[in-house]
Design a protein around this motif. Structure first.
Motif, short mmCIF file in Angstrom:
data_model
loop_
_atom_site.label_atom_id
_atom_site.label_comp_id
_atom_site.label_asym_id
_atom_site.label_seq_id
_atom_site.Cartn_x
_atom_site.Cartn_y
_atom_site.Cartn_z
N THR A 44 5.34 -3.41 -4.19
CA THR A 44 4.91 -3.34 -2.80
C THR A 44 5.72 -2.29 -2.06
OG1 THR A 44 4.34 -5.69 -2.85
CG2 THR A 44 4.56 -4.68 -0.68
N THR A 45 5.03 -1.52 -1.24
CA THR A 45 5.71 -0.44 -0.53
C THR A 45 6.75 -0.97 0.45
OG1 THR A 45 3.89 -0.43 1.06
CG2 THR A 45 3.80 1.18 -0.73
N ASP A 46 7.70 -0.13 0.77
CA ASP A 46 8.73 -0.46 1.77
C ASP A 46 8.77 0.68 2.77
OD1 ASP A 46 10.82 -1.60 3.12
OD2 ASP A 46 12.36 -0.95 1.71
N ILE A 47 7.70 0.77 3.55
CA ILE A 47 7.51 1.88 4.47
C ILE A 47 8.16 1.55 5.82
CG2 ILE A 47 5.80 3.40 5.54
CD1 ILE A 47 5.92 3.40 2.44
N SER A 48 8.75 2.56 6.44
CA SER A 48 9.35 2.39 7.77
C SER A 48 8.71 3.37 8.75
CB SER A 48 10.87 2.61 7.71
OG SER A 48 11.17 3.90 7.21
N ILE A 49 9.02 3.20 10.03
CA ILE A 49 8.43 4.02 11.09
C ILE A 49 9.46 5.01 11.60
CG2 ILE A 49 7.35 3.99 13.36
CD1 ILE A 49 6.45 1.14 12.81
N ASP A 50 9.07 6.27 11.66
CA ASP A 50 9.87 7.31 12.31
C ASP A 50 9.28 7.49 13.70
OD1 ASP A 50 11.07 9.58 13.23
OD2 ASP A 50 10.46 10.89 11.58
N TYR A 51 9.92 6.86 14.71
CA TYR A 51 9.34 6.85 16.06
C TYR A 51 9.39 8.23 16.71
CZ TYR A 51 9.18 1.78 15.84
OH TYR A 51 8.88 0.49 15.49
N GLU A 52 10.42 9.00 16.41
CA GLU A 52 10.55 10.31 17.04
C GLU A 52 9.42 11.24 16.63
OE1 GLU A 52 13.70 14.06 17.33
OE2 GLU A 52 14.19 12.28 16.13
N ASN A 53 9.10 11.25 15.33
CA ASN A 53 8.08 12.17 14.83
C ASN A 53 6.72 11.51 14.65
OD1 ASN A 53 9.76 14.62 14.36
ND2 ASN A 53 10.88 13.21 13.03
N GLU A 54 6.63 10.23 15.04
CA GLU A 54 5.38 9.49 15.00
C GLU A 54 4.74 9.54 13.61
OE1 GLU A 54 2.78 10.56 18.19
OE2 GLU A 54 4.24 10.05 19.75
N TRP B 120 -4.14 3.59 15.20
CA TRP B 120 -3.23 2.57 14.67
C TRP B 120 -2.27 2.04 15.72
CZ3 TRP B 120 -1.61 5.81 9.77
CH2 TRP B 120 -2.72 5.93 8.92
N PHE B 121 -2.08 2.78 16.83
CA PHE B 121 -1.12 2.34 17.85
C PHE B 121 -1.57 1.00 18.43
CE2 PHE B 121 -0.23 6.91 17.84
CZ PHE B 121 1.16 6.88 17.76
N GLY B 122 -0.62 0.07 18.51
CA GLY B 122 -0.92 -1.24 19.06
C GLY B 122 -1.64 -2.16 18.10
N THR B 123 -1.63 -1.84 16.79
CA THR B 123 -2.30 -2.68 15.79
C THR B 123 -1.36 -2.97 14.63
OG1 THR B 123 -3.21 -0.88 14.43
CG2 THR B 123 -4.48 -1.55 16.38
N THR B 124 -1.79 -3.85 13.73
CA THR B 124 -1.08 -4.11 12.48
C THR B 124 -1.87 -3.46 11.35
OG1 THR B 124 -0.19 -6.21 13.26
CG2 THR B 124 -0.25 -5.86 10.89
N ILE B 125 -1.22 -2.60 10.59
CA ILE B 125 -1.91 -1.92 9.51
C ILE B 125 -1.51 -2.52 8.17
CG2 ILE B 125 -2.09 0.24 10.80
CD1 ILE B 125 0.19 1.35 9.07
N GLU B 126 -2.37 -2.32 7.15
CA GLU B 126 -2.16 -2.88 5.82
C GLU B 126 -2.10 -1.73 4.82
OE1 GLU B 126 -4.26 -6.59 4.30
OE2 GLU B 126 -5.29 -5.01 3.18
N ILE B 127 -0.92 -1.56 4.20
CA ILE B 127 -0.71 -0.47 3.25
C ILE B 127 -0.75 -1.04 1.83
CG2 ILE B 127 0.84 1.37 2.49
CD1 ILE B 127 2.07 1.34 5.26
N VAL B 128 -1.56 -0.43 0.97
CA VAL B 128 -1.67 -0.84 -0.44
C VAL B 128 -1.42 0.37 -1.33
CG1 VAL B 128 -3.22 -1.71 -2.23
CG2 VAL B 128 -3.28 -2.71 0.07
N LYS B 129 -0.53 0.21 -2.30
CA LYS B 129 -0.31 1.24 -3.32
C LYS B 129 -1.29 0.98 -4.45
CE LYS B 129 3.95 1.94 -4.78
NZ LYS B 129 5.18 1.82 -5.63
N LEU B 130 -2.11 1.97 -4.76
CA LEU B 130 -3.14 1.80 -5.77
C LEU B 130 -2.56 1.87 -7.17
CD1 LEU B 130 -5.99 3.98 -4.22
CD2 LEU B 130 -5.58 1.53 -3.95
#
Length: 751
Positions: free
Chosen positions: A499-509, A541-551
């Protein structure tokens, strides 16, 4: 192709050949009337350990767990029946038996000649020295091949096919003298990582050296030969998994014999990154160094590079006789550290033929031959799995996770100074590729196995050599290919991608941390990830919950479990109020603003009610991002008012000869605040800047301030005023004044 059948499969095979009517009562079993040419399969309720070899003469084990055995002839079967409770026997009509003697048994299919089963005998019976298994002439010197039960992989077709291994070492020489053991091995070009890094230094830049991965020493070539020297080619030594793909990453191009060790740590980290980008499944690092200064960065790189299941294996070091110091990269939390062991027996005195490098009778030695005291397959023939001890040189500390043979190890020798093609050497450097070979085999069998899984496999299958459980001398024990194969064979054929471990870079969106060389969906839609593992956040995607899947990347994987990420909404845009055409109100410290065509943003003030004055222009304002929120959408404000062609500003400096202090003043004759910028700079008589004060605004009432610096004779004071702090260019200044401090006071040079 030879392969070993698991006991359950073999039982089904054997029982499928037994007619139902053949089942006999064990208390009244009828023996065969005449001799069967191919021998007999029989079952008992369990054979006891025999006291003499004669009790098992002509008997071999098919499945000890299920009590299925083979009798080579009728006499052997009757002998067993007289001593033990034989439940059932069957003539071997369907299985052709070959290589039957007191040492070994091989069962072949009568239809296609395929090896179905091989057994090295039971209890006191020993393996034949010449069982026709491999034809590599130096195999007898590779005692470690038998010690770790490497034969099991090959018997079952586990040869590393389709698996990439990165060798981070001194390079790799594929062809030297008349060496042929890398012929037909899939060895890629690789990268000279030192040259890669040194491209940043013009004095070292050499495009030709970038692709030169030839081994200047011999170490990397030796390590690689253990893994993939071509097997069964009637030449040289036998590699453990010779069908894998090898990529060399040369990191010690200039390390040996010079003081450029600074490059080694940087090259090691970059090499791991390159192996990750090349999608290597396993990385072998037969290197060890203190490296505490780079441990944090190295751990970070390793942690990132195992995201796709890459397994990194490194030698624990050869400080066992001295400091037992902690070494990197073996000390990294996600690297598997390897110690070295040796047989707990006396080595043999052997004679090495000068031409063939094979073992020959000592009484046939010539002056050119070489005598060695070394371990060979014959040395360990009578040893059990637990008859191995830590090699003296092997580092003993908590970085040792498992161990492998590391003394008197046969390797290829590519040094120009050597007359031979092979040599025996020692160190955890040689134990490491044995464990790496095990990892290659596991990845071939179950591609989804990652570092954590492989650690569990090693813990479950390693032969514990010292006190029960973990110890710093040998870790969890010596790696054993047979146990590994049996364990991994029972694992599911497929498993989800990690399962991915993705984070958010707020500065660069953007989203960051995507493992490379994989495909992804977000909310069920395919997305294209950048080469740096990032993805810009889409507006919806702003203001929502997204679902990331690695194929799934291959047949050995399934799609990953989804990672759910909450993408916060943007904050509201700032309310910017323009007063009297040139004043802006409400620019708090959480606000960024800049003029059109300017690169840098400026921050607002601590008070939200603070009013600033701007010169004419087009300005952008936004709520700035934080480590937990995005920036707002921008607000554009046009500031438009007339500007005088020249500000009426007078600057002056007064010098107090008694105190040595100086005051500067500004008289603003415009009658209004001026949003300009100025500096007061003090230079010594050599022209070196000694002090600097900055003025951000020129109020209508003017400025009078004591310079925060004591002057002395020979100092020069320069007073320069610009339109804004961002346009501090000499040709755009409004006022320029220069004063020289001398024994006579202040001398105005230019006004």
């Amino acid at each position: 192709m030879k392969r070993r059948i698991m006991p359950t499969i073999l039982v089904l095979l054997v029982l499928s050949f037994l007619p139902v009517s053949a089942v006999n009562n064990s208390n009244n079993i009828t023996m065969p009337v005449s001799e069967c040419e191919l021998g007999y399969i029989f079952t008992t309720d369990g054979l006891n350990n025999a006291n003499t070899p004669d009790e098992y003469r002509g008997i071999a084990v098919i499945s000890e767990e299920l009590n299925i055995y083979y009798a080579a002839d009728l006499e052997a079967l009757k002998n067993i029946a007289n001593k033990f409770n034989v439940i059932h026997w069957e003539e071997d009509f369907k299985i052709l038996v070959q290589n039957i003697d007191s040492n070994s048994i091989s069962l072949f299919s009568e239809d296609d000649g395929q090896t179905l089963y091989e057994q090295e005998g039971i209890n006191m019976l020993q393996v034949s020295e010449d069982d026709g298994y491999l034809n590599d002439p130096l195999l007898e010197r590779q005692w470690y091949y038998d010690a770790v039960k490497a034969r099991t992989f090959r018997d079952n077709g586990v040869k590393g096919k389709g698996i990439k291994i990165g060798i981070i070492d001194t390079g790799l020489t594929k062809e030297f003298k008349n060496f042929n053991d890398f012929k037909n091995v899939d060895i890629r070009n690789g990268v000279n990582v030192c040259a890669y890094i040194e491209q940043a230094r013009p004095e070292y830049k050499d495009e030709n050296r970038l692709e030169c991965t030839e081994d200047n020493y011999y170490h990397g070539t030796a390590v690689t030969s253990i893994i993939c020297a071509k097997t069964n080619n009637e030449y040289g030594m036998a590699g453990l998994v010779d069908e894998c793909t090898v990529i060399p990453y040369k990191i010690e191009d200039i390390y040996y014999g010079n003081d450029n060790s600074w490059l080694r740590g940087a090259a090691l980290m970059r090499a791991i990154e390159l192996a990750y980008q090349d999608d290597c499944d396993v990385v072998n690092i037969s290197q060890a160094g203190e490296g505490t200064s780079v441990s944090t960065s190295l751990n970070r790189i390793v942690d990132n590079c195992i995201k796709n299941g890459m397994i990194i294996i490194a030698g624990a070091g050869n400080d066992g006789k001295t400091t037992n110091a902690i070494s990197y990269p073996a000390a990294c939390r996600n690297v598997i550290g390897v110690g070295a062991v040796k047989p707990n027996c006396e080595p043999e005195s052997i004679c090495i033929d000068a031409d063939t490098e094979t073992i020959k009778p000592e009484n046939e030695a010539t002056l050119n031959d070489k005598f060695l005291i070394s371990y060979i397959r014959k040395s360990i023939a009578n040893l059990t799995d637990k008859d191995y001890i830590k090699a003296d040189i092997s580092t003993a500390n908590e970085t040792v996770f498992v161990c492998a043979p590391g003394e008197d190890i046969l390797v290829a020798d590519c040094r120009n100074t050597s007359k031979r093609l092979f040599l025996n050497t020692l160190g955890t450097s040689l134990a490491t590729p044995i464990v790496s070979s095990a990892a290659i085999g596991v990845k071939q069998m179950r591609p989804y196995v990652d570092t954590d899984m492989f650690k569990e496999i090693l813990k479950a299958t390693a032969v514990d050599l010292e006190d029960e459980g973990y110890d710093i001398n040998t870790g969890y024990g010596m790696v054993n290919f047979e146990r590994i194969y049996n364990y991994v064979s029972q694992m599911p054929m497929t498993a989800p991608e990690r399962t991915t471990d993705i984070s958010i870079d707020y500065e660069n969106e953007r989203l960051m941390g995507f493992p490379l060389n994989r495909a992804y969906t977000i909310n069920g839609e395919n997305v294209a990830v950048s080469e740096d593992g990032t993805l810009q956040i889409s507006e919806e995607w702003f203001g929502t919950t997204i679902e990331i899947v690695k194929l799934a990347s291959s047949e050995g994987y399934e799609n990953s479990l989804p990672q759910l990420i909450d993408i916060p909404a943007r904050p509201a845009s700032p309310k910017v109020e323009l007063l009297e055409d040139k004043y802006v109100k409400g620019i708090g410290s959480d606000i960024w603003y800049k003029e059109e065509n300017e690169a840098d943003w400026q921050s607002g003030y601590d008070s939200e009610d603070y009013t600033i004055m701007l010169k004419p222009g087009i300005y952008t304002f936004m709520v700035k991002d934080t480590d937990k929120s995005f920036a707002s959408k921008p607000v554009v404000v046009v500031v438009d008012y007339s500007v005088p062609s020249e500000y009426d500003i007078e600057t002056d400096i007064e010098y107090n000869e008694t105190t040595g202090m100086c005051s500067y003043s500004v008289k603003n004759n415009t009658g209004d605040d001026i949003n300009a910028a100025g500096i007061v700079a003090v230079y010594d008589k050599s022209g070196i800047l000694r002090h600097l004060e900055v003025i951000n605004i020129f109020p209508s009432e003017g400025i009078t301030k004591e310079l925060d610096y004591g002057l002395q004779a020979g100092n020069t004071v320069k007073f320069i005023v610009w339109n804004t702090l961002q346009s501090m260019k000499p040709k755009e200044h409004i006022k320029y004044s220069e004063y020289i401090i001398s024994n006579k006071g202040v001398e105005q040079r230019c006004l």
